[in-house]
Design a protein around this motif. Structure first.
Motif, PDB file in Angstrom:
ATOM      1  N   SER A   1     -20.360 -61.377   8.347  1.00 26.27           N
ATOM      2  CA  SER A   1     -21.503 -61.835   7.553  1.00 26.27           C
ATOM      3  C   SER A   1     -21.006 -62.878   6.567  1.00 26.27           C
ATOM      4  O   SER A   1     -19.812 -62.946   6.264  1.00 26.27           O
ATOM      5  CB  SER A   1     -22.147 -60.657   6.806  1.00 26.27           C
ATOM      6  N   ASN A   2     -21.969 -63.699   6.051  1.00 25.12           N
ATOM      7  CA  ASN A   2     -21.582 -64.664   5.021  1.00 25.12           C
ATOM      8  C   ASN A   2     -21.292 -63.981   3.691  1.00 25.12           C
ATOM      9  O   ASN A   2     -20.600 -64.564   2.839  1.00 25.12           O
ATOM     10  CB  ASN A   2     -22.695 -65.713   4.828  1.00 25.12           C
ATOM     11  N   SER A   3     -21.817 -62.755   3.482  1.00 25.23           N
ATOM     12  CA  SER A   3     -21.647 -62.079   2.200  1.00 25.23           C
ATOM     13  C   SER A   3     -20.897 -60.758   2.399  1.00 25.23           C
ATOM     14  O   SER A   3     -20.980 -60.131   3.454  1.00 25.23           O
ATOM     15  CB  SER A   3     -23.003 -61.822   1.537  1.00 25.23           C
ATOM     16  N   LEU A   4     -20.186 -60.350   1.310  1.00 23.66           N
ATOM     17  CA  LEU A   4     -19.446 -59.087   1.301  1.00 23.66           C
ATOM     18  C   LEU A   4     -19.896 -58.303   0.071  1.00 23.66           C
ATOM     19  O   LEU A   4     -19.850 -58.807  -1.048  1.00 23.66           O
ATOM     20  CB  LEU A   4     -17.930 -59.334   1.226  1.00 23.66           C
ATOM     21  N   THR A   5     -20.336 -57.049   0.281  1.00 23.45           N
ATOM     22  CA  THR A   5     -20.768 -56.188  -0.816  1.00 23.45           C
ATOM     23  C   THR A   5     -19.976 -54.887  -0.727  1.00 23.45           C
ATOM     24  O   THR A   5     -19.998 -54.202   0.315  1.00 23.45           O
ATOM     25  CB  THR A   5     -22.266 -55.874  -0.730  1.00 23.45           C
ATOM     26  N   ILE A   6     -19.276 -54.563  -1.827  1.00 19.06           N
ATOM     27  CA  ILE A   6     -18.511 -53.305  -1.914  1.00 19.06           C
ATOM     28  C   ILE A   6     -18.952 -52.601  -3.184  1.00 19.06           C
ATOM     29  O   ILE A   6     -18.916 -53.175  -4.273  1.00 19.06           O
ATOM     30  CB  ILE A   6     -16.989 -53.555  -1.968  1.00 19.06           C
ATOM     31  N   GLY A   7     -19.376 -51.334  -3.094  1.00 16.04           N
ATOM     32  CA  GLY A   7     -19.871 -50.606  -4.252  1.00 16.04           C
ATOM     33  C   GLY A   7     -18.853 -49.636  -4.842  1.00 16.04           C
ATOM     34  O   GLY A   7     -17.987 -49.116  -4.123  1.00 16.04           O
ATOM     35  N   GLN A   8     -18.946 -49.413  -6.178  1.00 18.42           N
ATOM     36  CA  GLN A   8     -18.177 -48.396  -6.892  1.00 18.42           C
ATOM     37  C   GLN A   8     -16.683 -48.529  -6.639  1.00 18.42           C
ATOM     38  O   GLN A   8     -15.993 -47.631  -6.161  1.00 18.42           O
ATOM     39  CB  GLN A   8     -18.638 -46.990  -6.461  1.00 18.42           C
ATOM     40  N   LEU A   9     -16.121 -49.690  -7.012  1.00 19.58           N
ATOM     41  CA  LEU A   9     -14.686 -49.914  -6.827  1.00 19.58           C
ATOM     42  C   LEU A   9     -13.894 -49.202  -7.914  1.00 19.58           C
ATOM     43  O   LEU A   9     -14.311 -49.138  -9.074  1.00 19.58           O
ATOM     44  CB  LEU A   9     -14.368 -51.409  -6.861  1.00 19.58           C
ATOM     45  N   LEU A  10     -12.741 -48.705  -7.523  1.00 12.88           N
ATOM     46  CA  LEU A  10     -11.830 -48.087  -8.478  1.00 12.88           C
ATOM     47  C   LEU A  10     -11.045 -49.163  -9.207  1.00 12.88           C
ATOM     48  O   LEU A  10     -10.918 -50.300  -8.741  1.00 12.88           O
ATOM     49  CB  LEU A  10     -10.865 -47.135  -7.760  1.00 12.88           C
ATOM     50  N   GLY A  11     -10.479 -48.781 -10.366  1.00 13.81           N
ATOM     51  CA  GLY A  11      -9.710 -49.751 -11.147  1.00 13.81           C
ATOM     52  C   GLY A  11      -8.465 -50.198 -10.402  1.00 13.81           C
ATOM     53  O   GLY A  11      -7.872 -49.475  -9.598  1.00 13.81           O
TER      54      GLY A  11
ATOM     55  N   TYR B   1      -9.752 -60.437   2.907  1.00  8.37           N
ATOM     56  CA  TYR B   1      -9.376 -61.579   3.729  1.00  8.37           C
ATOM     57  C   TYR B   1     -10.611 -62.048   4.509  1.00  8.37           C
ATOM     58  O   TYR B   1     -11.477 -61.232   4.873  1.00  8.37           O
ATOM     59  CB  TYR B   1      -8.243 -61.195   4.699  1.00  8.37           C
ATOM     60  N   PHE B   2     -10.645 -63.374   4.856  1.00  5.02           N
ATOM     61  CA  PHE B   2     -11.826 -63.926   5.521  1.00  5.02           C
ATOM     62  C   PHE B   2     -11.423 -65.152   6.344  1.00  5.02           C
ATOM     63  O   PHE B   2     -10.387 -65.789   6.092  1.00  5.02           O
ATOM     64  CB  PHE B   2     -12.903 -64.318   4.488  1.00  5.02           C
TER      65      PHE B   2
ATOM     66  N   TRP C   1     -14.990 -60.824   7.566  1.00  8.54           N
ATOM     67  CA  TRP C   1     -14.213 -60.295   6.421  1.00  8.54           C
ATOM     68  C   TRP C   1     -13.279 -59.213   6.952  1.00  8.54           C
ATOM     69  O   TRP C   1     -13.681 -58.361   7.744  1.00  8.54           O
ATOM     70  CB  TRP C   1     -15.154 -59.694   5.367  1.00  8.54           C
ATOM     71  N   TYR C   2     -11.974 -59.236   6.484  1.00  5.32           N
ATOM     72  CA  TYR C   2     -10.950 -58.312   6.993  1.00  5.32           C
ATOM     73  C   TYR C   2     -10.322 -57.531   5.830  1.00  5.32           C
ATOM     74  O   TYR C   2     -10.290 -57.991   4.683  1.00  5.32           O
ATOM     75  CB  TYR C   2      -9.816 -59.045   7.724  1.00  5.32           C
ATOM     76  N   SER C   3      -9.737 -56.361   6.197  1.00  7.95           N
ATOM     77  CA  SER C   3      -8.974 -55.581   5.204  1.00  7.95           C
ATOM     78  C   SER C   3      -7.483 -55.844   5.298  1.00  7.95           C
ATOM     79  O   SER C   3      -6.725 -55.321   4.487  1.00  7.95           O
ATOM     80  CB  SER C   3      -9.236 -54.078   5.410  1.00  7.95           C
ATOM     81  N   ASP C   4      -7.036 -56.656   6.298  1.00  8.11           N
ATOM     82  CA  ASP C   4      -5.597 -56.946   6.450  1.00  8.11           C
ATOM     83  C   ASP C   4      -5.431 -58.440   6.703  1.00  8.11           C
ATOM     84  O   ASP C   4      -6.343 -59.120   7.167  1.00  8.11           O
ATOM     85  CB  ASP C   4      -4.992 -56.135   7.600  1.00  8.11           C
ATOM     86  N   ASN C   5      -4.215 -58.935   6.447  1.00 12.13           N
ATOM     87  CA  ASN C   5      -3.963 -60.381   6.555  1.00 12.13           C
ATOM     88  C   ASN C   5      -3.746 -60.842   7.990  1.00 12.13           C
ATOM     89  O   ASN C   5      -3.568 -62.026   8.226  1.00 12.13           O
ATOM     90  CB  ASN C   5      -2.764 -60.782   5.680  1.00 12.13           C
ATOM     91  N   GLN C   6      -3.720 -59.907   8.959  1.00 17.02           N
ATOM     92  CA  GLN C   6      -3.593 -60.299  10.360  1.00 17.02           C
ATOM     93  C   GLN C   6      -4.952 -60.393  11.049  1.00 17.02           C
ATOM     94  O   GLN C   6      -5.028 -60.833  12.201  1.00 17.02           O
ATOM     95  CB  GLN C   6      -2.712 -59.278  11.111  1.00 17.02           C
ATOM     96  N   GLY C   7      -6.008 -59.965  10.367  1.00 15.98           N
ATOM     97  CA  GLY C   7      -7.336 -60.022  10.968  1.00 15.98           C
ATOM     98  C   GLY C   7      -7.567 -58.948  12.002  1.00 15.98           C
ATOM     99  O   GLY C   7      -8.401 -59.104  12.894  1.00 15.98           O
ATOM    100  N   ASN C   8      -6.826 -57.811  11.902  1.00 21.00           N
ATOM    101  CA  ASN C   8      -6.976 -56.748  12.899  1.00 21.00           C
ATOM    102  C   ASN C   8      -8.144 -55.829  12.571  1.00 21.00           C
ATOM    103  O   ASN C   8      -8.768 -55.276  13.481  1.00 21.00           O
ATOM    104  CB  ASN C   8      -5.689 -55.926  12.985  1.00 21.00           C
ATOM    105  N   ASN C   9      -8.441 -55.640  11.267  1.00 19.26           N
ATOM    106  CA  ASN C   9      -9.488 -54.695  10.871  1.00 19.26           C
ATOM    107  C   ASN C   9     -10.632 -55.460  10.181  1.00 19.26           C
ATOM    108  O   ASN C   9     -10.491 -55.929   9.052  1.00 19.26           O
ATOM    109  CB  ASN C   9      -8.916 -53.636   9.923  1.00 19.26           C
ATOM    110  N   ILE C  10     -11.784 -55.584  10.890  1.00 16.57           N
ATOM    111  CA  ILE C  10     -12.943 -56.306  10.365  1.00 16.57           C
ATOM    112  C   ILE C  10     -13.758 -55.359   9.490  1.00 16.57           C
ATOM    113  O   ILE C  10     -14.134 -54.258   9.914  1.00 16.57           O
ATOM    114  CB  ILE C  10     -13.803 -56.872  11.507  1.00 16.57           C
ATOM    115  N   ILE C  11     -14.040 -55.804   8.240  1.00 17.57           N
ATOM    116  CA  ILE C  11     -14.918 -55.028   7.355  1.00 17.57           C
ATOM    117  C   ILE C  11     -16.379 -55.301   7.709  1.00 17.57           C
ATOM    118  O   ILE C  11     -17.174 -54.377   7.908  1.00 17.57           O
ATOM    119  CB  ILE C  11     -14.650 -55.389   5.878  1.00 17.57           C
ATOM    120  N   VAL C  12     -16.731 -56.566   7.814  1.00 18.76           N
ATOM    121  CA  VAL C  12     -18.103 -56.939   8.138  1.00 18.76           C
ATOM    122  C   VAL C  12     -18.091 -58.371   8.682  1.00 18.76           C
ATOM    123  O   VAL C  12     -17.223 -59.175   8.345  1.00 18.76           O
ATOM    124  CB  VAL C  12     -19.011 -56.814   6.886  1.00 18.76           C
TER     125      VAL C  12
END
Length: 739
Positions: free
Chosen positions: A532-542, A548-549, A519-530
């Motif tokens: 894993s098969n699953s992505l969990t993000i808590g307390q998102l702002l509006g 990206y994956f 899982w990535y935070s950018d469309n080039q795949g430079n910054n990996i979030i995690v």
């Protein structure tokens, strides 16, 4: 009013001089006109008082109008000294007062005979003969239109007299080309004009101008005023070539004519122009060459010279400039020439008077073309016949010329050559045959990629051959087995992509099952979030969030895909108006909610509404909590506001009370509902204040403020009150006190 006084002079026809004689003249605002004089018949106004008061001009002005050479004023000054002012003027204008001052400094007995007149720009009429010859030309330019003021003065004295003289003229008479220049006086000597005398005074073109005082004059005859004239001086200067002289504002070193202007340089403040003709005389240089043999000498530059070089001797020309003799001295050497000679072993050569066949140094003495000795030193070298070994290598299948033939097999081959010295040389060649290599390798790429093989970019699996060169320079065959791994498909995402603010995000990616999910935070795949098969993000702002994956399998990655997550942020807001008041109270509930599309109102009375901005009326006194629930269909928010409702105020005032201590009607009090403030005052029948209070629970116990019991009777009250409904009360009346 100006007065014109005209003297009419009568004379006999045979007389050549008409004279009107006065001891003294006082001019008090009048014009005296002298007129009618001619060459043959002069008109003369004689002043016979010899001091400077012979003619007096008062502050009222006035002057004597003459304006002709033949209309004279004759002042018998005797042997007195002083400043004699002749008050000339032009009768057409009272301001045209042009006095002439004759400041006599010698005590000789004489008279001053004086006339003045204006001329045209051609200086006509010129003065005729008086005590000198007539004026025939003007200064500088004939009939000097451009240089002279348009006025003459004819001044005569009976005996030799010295005086300082000052001239006056009208500005309109200054028709020169440079009217603002300095002007000086010039005297006619009978045949020509004498040099200008000064000091110079700046010219004017309006009003009255003056020149003078011109000091120490003793020659009197016709005078004119002329503009300051440049002094022109010519000079010749010569310098020698290479020198310079300051001319024309710069240092000059070439022949020519140069002008220098000295501004205001002469004694009258006029420019002086110096014209210089500059001649540059050459400094001749004579070049010669002298040669001597090494060890000899020659006299140059004042000394005997033995070294080569250039020597200078300085002579002087007929123009007093230097003449340079430059002698280049050449010292011819007694050369010693070294040479190297070589012969092959077994040969010989003539050196040192004999044939030589061994290594060594041999000397021979010769003569140069310049007549000097020349020593020839020869180093003789005996060159051997060498044997040289060398190695050659060729690739398998090639051939090389050795031993007189093309060889393709390994071995030793001899060749006989000639050395650089012309001697025989034996060349022994060792030949090596290098083999051709074949190399096998594998390469793996992902589907859609390519690799350079067999001279092209390949995208399909197979074997590809490339021919390279090994370290021996022979061909090397590279056989590549290309494997193309398939690119995995993008994973399938499951989970809720629309959540509420503050909730956690849960997403699951389902891929091939054998790969790795990133899982990535950018469309080039430079910054990996995690990873894993699953992505969990808590307390998102509006707002909107993009994740990206991709899946990586066997070193190949699927295309980077994305999912958009919408985070709703609903805010319930209301601003009721009013928020408090008396019943019945009608309240407008304004809706300021954000990002909602459905609303539920609970008014705290058991009544509800789903209207966007409802009204509600409160008929019963009390405090009500109003709840608003706002939602967008997924998320919601709640807000509670309070509405305060008050009842109508009332005021009841009794008219009798019995303060006898039986605890029944002992206090005079005001009964009220929804009253928030009460002030009371009690007066007797004479208007005297007995008692007062200022609180809602106050009252009167039948005593004064000093606790003195008052008698039975009738009393007066004033009651002021304020209700919670903003109603104000002012009640006045009587009450009866009975014990």
């Amino acid at each position: 009013m100006k007065k014109n006084i005209r003297f009419t002079i009568f004379s006999l026809l045979l007389s050549s001089l008409v004279i009107s004689q006065n001891n003294a003249i006082v001019i008090d605002g009048a014009f005296i006109v002298i007129d009618g004089g001619t060459t043959a018949r002069n008109i003369v106004l004689v002043v016979d008082q010899n001091n400077t008061n012979g003619i007096v001009r008062t502050s009222s002005g006035g002057f004597i109008h003459s304006e002709s050479q033949y209309n004279y004023i004759k002042w018998n000054v005797g042997n007195n000294t002083g400043s004699y002012v002749f008050p000339f003027g032009i009768r057409t204008n009272a301001a045209d007062y042009i006095p002439f001052t004759f400041n006599k400094s010698t005590t000789n007995n004489t008279d001053v005979f004086l006339s003045t007149w204006a001329t045209d720009p051609l200086n006509l009429p010129k003065p005729t003969a008086t005590n000198v010859g007539p004026v025939t030309n003007m200064f500088g330019t004939a009939d000097s239109v451009v240089l002279a003021i348009d006025r003459f003065w004819d001044i005569q004295t009976a005996t030799l007299t010295t005086a300082d003289i000052t001239f006056s003229y009208r500005g309109v008479e200054n028709t020169t080309t440079n009217p603002a220049n300095n002007f000086l006086a010039q005297h006619w000597n009978g045949t020509s004009w004498d040099p200008q005398v000064g000091p110079g005074n700046p010219g004017v073109t309006t009003g009255i101008g003056t020149v003078g005082p011109v000091l120490g004059q003793n020659t009197f005859s016709p005078w004119v005023l002329t503009t300051c004239v440049e002094s022109i001086n010519n000079q010749n200067i010569s310098i020698c070539q290479g020198d310079s002289v300051l001319l024309g504002g710069n240092y000059q070193n070439t022949s020519g004519t140069y002008n220098d202007t000295i501004f205001g340089g002469n004694k009258f403040g006029c420019d002086s122009i110096i014209t210089t003709t500059l001649t540059v005389n050459p400094v001749p240089t004579i070049a010669q060459t002298v040669a001597i043999c090494q060890g000899d000498s020659v006299l140059l530059a004042g000394s005997y010279q033995v070294l080569a070089g250039t020597y200078y001797d300085t002579l002087q020309t007929s123009l007093s400039c230097d003449s340079i003799v430059a002698t280049m001295l050449v010292t011819n050497p007694v050369p010693t020439t070294n040479q190297n000679l070589s012969i092959c072993a077994g040969d010989s050569i003539l050196l040192g008077g004999n044939y030589q066949n061994t290594n060594g140094t041999y000397n021979d003495t010769l003569q140069t073309i310049l007549g000097c000795d020349s020593i020839l030193i020869t180093v003789l070298t005996i060159n051997p016949v060498p044997i040289t070994n060398q190695n050659f290598s060729i690739c398998q299948g090639d051939s090389i010329l050795l031993g007189g033939s093309y060889q393709s097999s390994a071995g030793t081959y001899n060749d006989t050559l000639q050395t650089v010295f012309g001697c025989d040389s034996i060349l022994q060649n060792i030949l090596i045959i290098n083999p051709i290599q074949t190399i096998n390798q594998s390469a793996t790429i992902c589907q859609g990629d390519s690799i350079l093989l067999s001279g092209n970019y390949q995208t399909t699996a197979g074997n590809y051959n490339d021919t390279l060169q090994n370290i021996n320079g022979c061909d090397s065959i590279l056989i590549t087995n290309l494997i193309v791994n398939p690119k995995p498909s993008s994973p399938i995402i499951s989970g809720n992509d629309s959540i509420c603010k503050g909730d956690s995000l849960f997403l699951t990616a389902t891929g091939s099952g054998a790969g790795i999910i990133n899982w990535y935070s950018d469309n080039q795949g430079n910054n990996i979030i995690v990873t894993s098969n699953s992505l969990t993000i808590g307390q998102l702002l509006g707002g909107t969030h993009v994740y990206y994956f991709s899946e990586t399998l066997n070193g190949c990655s699927s295309n980077i895909d994305s999912i958009i997550v919408y985070v709703s942020e609903v805010t319930a807001q209301t601003s009721p108006s009013p928020t408090s008041g008396t019943s019945p109270l009608n309240v407008q509930f304004f809706n300021n909610s954000v990002n909602a599309n459905s609303y539920f109102w609970d008014f705290g009375t058991g009544d509800t509404s789903t209207v966007f901005e409802p009204n509600h009326t409160y008929n019963i006194e009390g405090s009500y909590d109003v709840m608003l629930i706002a939602t967008d269909g997924i998320c919601y928010d709640t807000i509670i506001v309070t509405i305060n409702v008050a009842g109508t105020s009332t005021l009841i005032i009794p008219t009798i009370f019995t303060p006898n201590g039986d605890n029944n009607n002992d206090i005079f009090t005001v009964k009220s509902e929804n009253i928030i403030a009460i002030k009371g005052k009690i007066f007797n029948r004479w208007g005297q204040l007995l008692y007062e209070w200022n609180n809602i629970n106050g009252g009167w116990n039948g005593r004064t403020d000093a606790e003195v019991e008052v008698p039975d009777g009738t009393y007066f009250f004033i009651i002021e009150a304020e209700g919670s409904d903003n109603k104000n009360y002012l009640e006045k009346g009587t009450l009866t006190l009975i014990r």
